[in-house]
Write a protein that holds these residues in place. Structure first.
Motif, PDB file in Angstrom:
ATOM      1  N   GLU A 257       7.439  17.171  34.877  1.00 57.68           N
ATOM      2  CA  GLU A 257       6.283  16.339  35.348  1.00 57.68           C
ATOM      3  C   GLU A 257       7.029  14.925  35.270  1.00 57.68           C
ATOM      4  O   GLU A 257       8.129  14.726  34.651  1.00 57.68           O
ATOM      5  CB  GLU A 257       5.321  16.377  34.231  1.00 57.68           C
TER       6      GLU A 257
ATOM      7  N   GLU B 104       3.694   9.650  41.676  1.00 60.50           N
ATOM      8  CA  GLU B 104       3.897  10.726  40.316  1.00 60.50           C
ATOM      9  C   GLU B 104       3.730  12.001  40.791  1.00 60.50           C
ATOM     10  O   GLU B 104       3.087  12.233  41.863  1.00 60.50           O
ATOM     11  CB  GLU B 104       3.210  10.000  39.084  1.00 60.50           C
TER      12      GLU B 104
ATOM     13  N   ARG C 276       2.157  15.341  38.436  1.00 55.32           N
ATOM     14  CA  ARG C 276       2.234  15.681  37.210  1.00 55.32           C
ATOM     15  C   ARG C 276       0.665  16.557  37.000  1.00 55.32           C
ATOM     16  O   ARG C 276      -0.272  16.311  38.026  1.00 55.32           O
ATOM     17  CB  ARG C 276       2.547  14.850  35.957  1.00 55.32           C
TER      18      ARG C 276
ATOM     19  N   ASP D 222       6.341  10.601  36.189  1.00 54.02           N
ATOM     20  CA  ASP D 222       5.243   9.470  36.533  1.00 54.02           C
ATOM     21  C   ASP D 222       5.965   8.374  37.345  1.00 54.02           C
ATOM     22  O   ASP D 222       5.379   7.235  37.454  1.00 54.02           O
ATOM     23  CB  ASP D 222       4.708   9.204  35.006  1.00 54.02           C
TER      24      ASP D 222
END
Ligand SMILES: O=c1[nH]c(=O)c2[nH]c(=O)[nH]c2[nH]1
Length: 336
Positions: A178, A164, A166, A180
């Motif tokens: 962003e 991920e 972010r 994940d």
């Protein structure tokens, strides 16, 4: 104001050597590119053209081929040590030899048939100075003067999840969404220095060490849930130093081979993390050194630890710092 000659070295670059061992019907193949750089008492040839101290680069090239025949070629580190020690011991004017070796892999297809491996190459850079070239029979306790740096380039790895990115800093120019769940892919460029290689150290199992470091790098990449490629880089370096006591320091350059999710909505299709475009440039480039803390704990912990990028003062070019990645026009990368 005086004008003086500064750092200089000379040698043969990119000597292409293929060595076939034909002890039986099953041949063994070694494919190397070897570079030699010699430094020492070479001022006179630059000033006046007096070649008395100059071993021709042609002779250096011939030495590579002759040694391949006479001694065979097994581990690149071993072959590099053989050559580097030879030049410092046998050429009086030469006080430092640097030998850079790149091994191109071949996979066996049959007893005498091979297929060239992909982009992955194994490297070694061996440096020997006068302290490192003492007589093997009489080392006199000397331990300095020899460094061996092994490496790998073009080891392409990809995790299709468990990555991920972010929580990063955002300014007015930030557009990156962003995520994940993304693809994390890189072409590992790693260089690691072996601890305590003495002047007569012949006995290391270079092959076992290389395989161990490679396995640690791959294992850490595969097993790390990644919040950033920086975190993965440190996990990879940490794993190597934790598992391989013979390694003193490791540098990594990890290009972020960006894989961007393709917007399939115009075609009435969703894309739940299945279809990506692999972009080749620009690409993020994450670089770092992982090292051992000295007993007195003086190493900087803020990422500013010395990187060996200091200029050499012995008439040779400094070559350290994080390794340059393979900037392959066909490689991947991108903005994401
Ligand atoms: O792992 C990452 N590290 C970054 O620093 C970065 N920057 C970016 O745009 N994407 C990523 N990914």
């Amino acid at each position: 104001m005086a004008i003086v000659l500064g750092a200089n070295q000379y040698g043969k670059a990119e000597v292409r050597l293929v060595r076939v061992r034909r002890d039986g019907p099953r041949h063994e193949l070694r494919d190397l590119t070897v570079g030699i750089a010699l430094a020492g008492d070479l001022a006179e040839v630059h000033r006046s053209g007096d070649n008395a101290h100059v071993l021709p680069t042609d002779s250096q090239k011939n030495t590579v081929y002759a040694f391949a025949r006479e001694h065979g070629v097994d581990q690149v580190e071993e072959f590099g040590l053989l050559l580097a020690r030879h030049f410092v011991r046998s050429v009086p004017a030469i006080s430092r030899a640097r030998v850079e070796l790149t091994e191109h892999g071949w996979q066996r297809l049959g007893p005498h048939s091979f297929q060239r491996d992909g982009s992955e190459i194994r490297t070694a850079t061996v440096t020997v100075d006068a302290d490192g070239a003492v007589d093997a029979a009489d080392p006199d306790g000397a331990t300095g003067g020899t460094t061996v740096e092994s490496g790998i380039s073009g080891l392409v790895l990809l995790n299709s999840t468990d990555s991920e990115f972010r929580g990063y800093l955002k300014d007015r120019y930030t557009t990156l969404p962003e995520t994940d769940d993304r693809i994390l892919a890189t072409a590992v460029e790693a260089r690691w220095r072996h601890a305590d290689v003495g002047p007569t150290d012949p006995g290391r199992d270079w092959a076992e060490s290389y395989a161990g470091v490679r396995a640690a790098l791959v294992g850490a990449f595969v097993e790390t849930y990644s919040r950033s490629l920086q975190q993965t880089l440190y996990a990879m370096g940490h794993r190597v130093l934790a598992e391989r006591p013979e390694i003193a320091q490791l540098r990594l350059a990890l290009p972020n081979r960006h894989h961007l999710l393709v917007d399939l909505a115009p075609f009435g299709l969703d894309n739940p993390g299945e279809v990506f475009v692999a972009t080749d440039r620009p690409y993020g480039l994450i670089e770092g050194t992982v090292t051992r803390t000295p007993e007195d704990g003086t190493a900087a912990e803020d990422g500013t630890a010395a990187e060996d990028g200091t200029a050499a003062e012995d008439g040779t070019a400094a070559e350290d710092g994080a390794p340059a990645p393979d900037v392959d026009p066909a490689g991947d990368g991108g903005p994401g």
